[in-house]
Every structure is written in C-alpha cells, then in structure tokens.
Design a protein around this motif. Structure first.
Motif: not given
Lengths: 279, 111, 261
Positions: A44-49
């Motif tokens: 989730h976070y890697l995708g957003k970053i």
C-alpha cells in the motif's frame, strides 16, 4: 536512470511521514525482499510513494556469488516487483547468502578466481535475461580475504562488468570499510573500478572495532551517520564521475526522519557542487 | 465434505430442533445486517478489543549491530549449561510459573 | 565438500574453527574476523524473531528470549530469503524447549503473534459490499447451503490459555498483568481491516463457527458445529462480526443440503 540526486533508503517507520510531508528527495530505495509479501501495508505505502518518487530496487537475497544455481523462485519474485513498481534501477551484491536449503542472511565473501568469475558472470547473465533489464553490481564490504584469490577485487568487478554489460553500484562506504580492513588506499581502490559504468552511489555509516592484532576492523553496520572520511572520498569520486544518484543508507539505530533528511541534503549539496541540478 | 453431509442429515432426521430452518437463518442474517450497519455498537459493549500493529521490514544489507562477539558465544545455548530462567512480565501474572517448569525453583526462591 | 559448504557450516557452529585459506593483511587470527560474519547472521536472525514475537520477549525477558531464539536460529535457520516469513516453526519449538516450560502459555502467545504478522502481509482481497450480502436474503432457502470465501488475513486461535488477555495487556503502558489469569481458555480472531491487524476476543463457539466457514463448510454446518461446542452459541452476534469487519470476500449460495447450484 535515477536522477543525479540524493536518495534515501525507505524504512516503514517513515512511510506516513513521507506521504504527509512530501520531502524533496531525489529517489527512494527499497530492499526487494521486504516487499515479497502477498499484500497489506508494505505494498500500500510503496505504491503511494512510488507515485511521487523514482525508485531503486535493491536485492539482498539473490546470492549471486553462490556456488549453486540461482533460485528461480526468487528471480520470479523480483520480476513481479519490477513489473509492479517499474523501478528506475535494480541492483544486487557481489556476495553469497544462501547455501543448500538455508538462507544465511549476510553478504558473505567469495574468493576471486577464474572459476568464481565465470560463475558470477553466468549468474548475472541469467538475472539480466530473466528480468529483461540490466542490473547494477555493488562492491562488497569484507572482513577477510581468501588465500586462493588470483584476482584483485577491482579486477574481478571490472571483468564482470565488461563481460556481462551490467553497471556498477559504487558503495563508497563499502570501499572505505574494505580498504581499511585490508590495508589498502581507498582512493586507489576506487580509481581501479570502471567508474564510467557506475550509475549509482551508496553512502552509509560503519562501526569501528579491532581485529586480533588490535588493527582497525570496520563493520558495515549502517547504524551511524556517514563518516567524514567517507564524505571526503565521496567528493573525490564526484570529481571523477560527475553527479551520480547517491543513496543515504541507514538500517540500524534509525534516527528521526529529519536527521536522515539532513544527510540527504548534504549529499545533494555535494552533487550541486559537482555540477548536478536540483529541480 | 461427505463426512459433514452425513452428520448434517443425521442431525436433521434425529433432532430437528438443533437444525436451524432457512427462515430462522434469514432472520439471523437480517438482524446481523442491521446491527452491523450501526457503527461501533460492539465496541461500546466492550465485546471487541482492538490494537494496531507496527510496521517493520526485516531484510536489509547491513551487518548486525553491536559487537563481533555477540553471535559467537558457545556456552549459553548448550542444553547442559543452560542457566537462564524466564525473567520478564510472566513473573507478574497471577500464576507466574507452572509447578513442573524447568528452572522454576530459582524463580520461586527469588520471590 | 565445497568451499562454501565448509564456510556455511562453520558460520553456524562457533565450536568449529574458521575455514582454512582465510587471511588478514596483518597476519592476525582470522577467527576474530570470521566472527563478524557469525555475529551478523545469528544476531540479525535473533533480531528478526524479536521483531516478530515482541510480547514473547516481554514475557520471558530479553536475555532469556534471545538465548532461546539463538538455539532456534542455529537449529532451524531460515529457508526463505524473505525474513518476514521466518519463525513459522518458532511456536512449536517453544513447546519443546524445556527451559521455557515454566511459562506454558508462551508458545500460544507466539502463535498469536505469528498469525498477526501473517495477517499483516496477507493478500489484498476486496470484501463484498452490503448489497451483495443483503441479496442472499432474497432467497432464504439457499441460505443453509451458503458457503463463503473469508478474507485471507482471517485466522482463529483457540487456546487453553488467556492468550488474548496476555497479549492485550502488553499493548498498554501498564500491562496490569496481575489481573490476568493465564490459565483461563480464550479464543482469538485475527484479521486485517484496511491496513490494521486486529485481534478480537471471541467465544470458543464463535471460533468454531469462523473456522468452519474458513474451511468452506456451509453456513448450516458451521452453525451446527458451533452449537455443538456451546449450546448458547449466538448466531446473530457471529454474523454481525463477519459483517462489521467486512471479511466475506465471496458468497456461493447452495440448496439446503449444501449442494452448490
């Protein structure tokens, strides 16, 4: 290609901070194996970053230097990550970490001989074919040398790069640590590498200990700020290479985000001095 | 699968009162849907206690922190030389140790 | 034996000398330098276990936990390069580790912590919306044979010990452990809701019900097995749990005998 900027190793502790504050950082680098999970917050976070920053995918478990075939499952998992996150660059280490059925979770050294050279080149050929992209090979930090070695580390790396067409990830801290540990001159070591093939630089901190004779033994711990000697070496490297994407690594004793950001900014200022451009 | 089907039909034939009718099941689901539509009822009743989890990434390319000797000790994990007893929050629980536990004598004597 | 075989076996056995053919520039004893690699491996793997099992470490204290973890690391090094998967066998190891037998609930607390990490990293699957679930009410005869897919993060841990209370107490600054009777049986439902892993203290019968649904049993069978566990099983409350936490990802209506259409 990564921008010729300073980047930072992405730690889960900083996910939210990065998304909320959107710091001016050239790129982030992740350890591939931490994202080889089915789903959840890591993705989730890697995708957003990734939507906002260039990405470097850095493997720590492929065991390119092993005297056994590469793990195809692991290569497949890397291919999935590359497909999903489209990183600007993929890199791995000149080391081995798996043996038999077991993963030893360290970057272990290998002797530099004609045999190991052929094997490493074969493995890198396989990686590049399987992943459909060039990879960068990182010079190691080592604590021992092999009496069976017939090639210097720099000759070994140069030949691997010449034969396989892979690029160099120049870890200036590793170069410094290894040179102190093996009583060599770090500047000369770095100049003996094919710097024209270097596409990324790593900077990290080490811990200082002593060997059985009381001589310094530096440990590549990534637990401290970049040392002054390593910054000095870095500026020399930039003079030779010109501005090159530079990663600040911190994996242990992780300080508040602002402390890391200050190191990133310092690297960026050296990059600007060396002729790099900040947006 | 076949086993569960057999047990189900047995129950249906021998003890109909234990098998919910489809209508009763629909009623239960309907009630659950309306209850679930109201936020936080269960929390308010204290039925559920929830906590988050902290993020962590375990693979990295750094050396282990600390000293070179921390991973090289031979004495403390050989079974016949084991001298440690659990000394953590377990000592605060209502029954900190079982009477059969290895090493519990030292733990009890210290209390 | 290959050079790397010798190297690897010496890494995990500090009683062995370091392999032949290793040298330092100053002629110093290579064993001390080899120890750096031994340290990196053992300490990093113990650290990985400590990160996965933090409550276990609190329960027995850091010194005991790390010594116990060291025995496990040397006996069962990881087989996967993905360290977050390391330690699946750790709870079973604790069960057999006699110095920990005075803390009989330790292995089940480890099981709960392992389930939480698995839930954390489990696959992302969209739950069904309320309309889809309301839809099955339009054909009540097909309800008893209903089967469902439960979100991959969901797991049930049924324990002879107060595994939830012990774990939950350690999530607070003041654990208040004196109020916990570890010998009280508890059942825990673990799931990931959005990005958060949740532990929910549930009745044993509700645990049976959830477990049967996870095993793809019919709603009717799950209800019967739960009632067999506890006659007072509350179906409405159990269904509410499923709906509130949105852990149903697919529905497969069947007839009253559980046969799929």
């Amino acid at each position: 290609m990564l921008p010729s900027r300073a980047g930072l190793g992405l730690k889960p502790e900083h996910f939210r901070n990065i998304l909320e504050s959107g710091p001016d950082i050239g790129f982030f680098e992740v350890h591939a194996e931490n994202y080889m999970v089915p789903g959840g917050p890591m993705h989730h976070y890697l995708g957003k970053i990734r939507e906002h920053y260039p990405l470097s995918l850095h493997g720590v478990g492929l065991s390119i230097g092993a005297d056994a075939p590469l793990d195809k499952t692991h290569l497949d998992a890397l291919a999935v990550l590359i497909d999903r996150y489209a990183p600007q660059v993929f890199s791995e280490h000149l080391a081995w970490s798996s043996h038999g059925d077991f993963f030893l979770n360290d970057l272990l050294p290998l002797p530099y001989t004609a045999t190991t050279l052929n094997r490493v080149c074969d493995h890198i050929d396989q990686v590049q074919t399987h992943l459909g992209c060039r990879m960068l090979l990182e010079n190691p930090a080592t604590y021992l040398e092999f009496s069976t070695s017939t090639l210097s580390e720099t000759d070994f790396i140069s030949e691997v790069i010449r034969r396989t067409g892979c690029g160099l990830l120049l870890d200036v801290n590793n170069a410094y640590v290894s040179c102190i540990n093996h009583h060599r001159e770090p500047g000369a070591y770095i100049r003996a590498l094919p710097l024209d093939r270097a596409e990324q630089i790593h900077l990290g901190g080490f811990a200082s200990q002593a060997d059985a004779n009381g001589d310094p033994l530096l440990i590549d711990s990534h637990s401290a700020p970049v040392a002054q000697d390593v910054w000095a070496l870095y500026t020399e490297v930039l003079e030779q290479m010109g501005p090159t994407a530079t990663l600040i690594e911190r994996d242990n004793d992780i300080p508040p985000f602002d402390v890391l950001l200050a190191e990133v900014n310092l690297a960026d200022s050296y990059l600007v001095e060396a002729g790099g451009q900040r947006e | 699968m076949s086993k569960s089907k057999i047990s189900q039909s047995e129950i249906t034939e021998t003890n109909t009162s234990r098998t919910m009718t489809a209508a009763a099941m629909a009623l239960a689901l309907g009630s659950a849907i309306s209850i679930a539509a109201v936020p936080d009822v269960a929390h308010a009743e204290g039925m559920e206690k929830c906590y988050g989890v902290s993020l962590a990434g375990k693979n990295d390319c750094a050396a282990g922190p600390g000293t070179t000797c921390a991973g090289t000790s031979t004495i403390d994990y050989q079974g016949n030389a084991w001298t440690l007893v659990p000394k953590g929050t377990c000592e605060e629980t209502a029954s900190p140790t079982s009477p059969t536990g290895f090493g519990q004598l030292e733990a009890f004597e210290e209390k | 034996m290959s050079e790397q075989t010798v190297f690897a076996s010496a890494l995990l056995d500090p009683a062995q000398p370091c392999p032949d053919g290793l040298r330092a520039w100053n002629g110093s004893d290579p064993n001390q330098r080899f120890a750096v690699y031994r340290n990196n491996i053992v300490v990093s793997l113990i650290d990985a276990l400590a990160a996965t099992f933090p409550v276990c470490q609190q329960l027995v204290g850091e010194a005991f936990f790390r010594a116990m973890a060291r025995v496990f690391v040397v006996a069962q090094p990881p087989r996967s390069q993905i360290l977050t998967f390391y330690g699946r066998e750790f709870p079973a190891f604790i069960d057999t580790f006699s110095p920990a037998s005075s803390v009989p609930y330790l292995a089940d607390v480890a099981r709960l912590e392992r389930l939480r990490l698995d839930a954390f990293h489990s696959a992302d699957v969209e739950p069904l919306g309320t309309e889809d679930i309301t839809g099955v009410l339009s054909a009540p005869p097909r309800l008893p044979g209903l089967r469902m897919d439960i979100h991959p993060s969901v797991a049930v841990l049924q324990s002879r010990f107060a595994v939830f209370s012990l774990w939950a107490a350690h999530q607070q600054a003041d654990p208040g452990l004196a109020r916990v009777d570890p010998l009280q049986p508890e059942t825990v439902l673990v799931l990931r809701s959005g990005l958060e892993v949740q532990c929910i203290d549930i009745a044993e019968a509700t645990g049976v019900f959830m477990d049967r649904l996870i095993q793809k049993e019919t709603l009717s069978q799950a209800e019967q097995d739960a009632k067999a566990c506890e006659p007072g099983f509350d179906l409405v409350a159990a269904l509410t749990l499923l709906l509130r936490w949105q852990i149903i990802t697919s529905l497969y209506p069947g007839d009253e005998h559980g046969q799929l259409d």
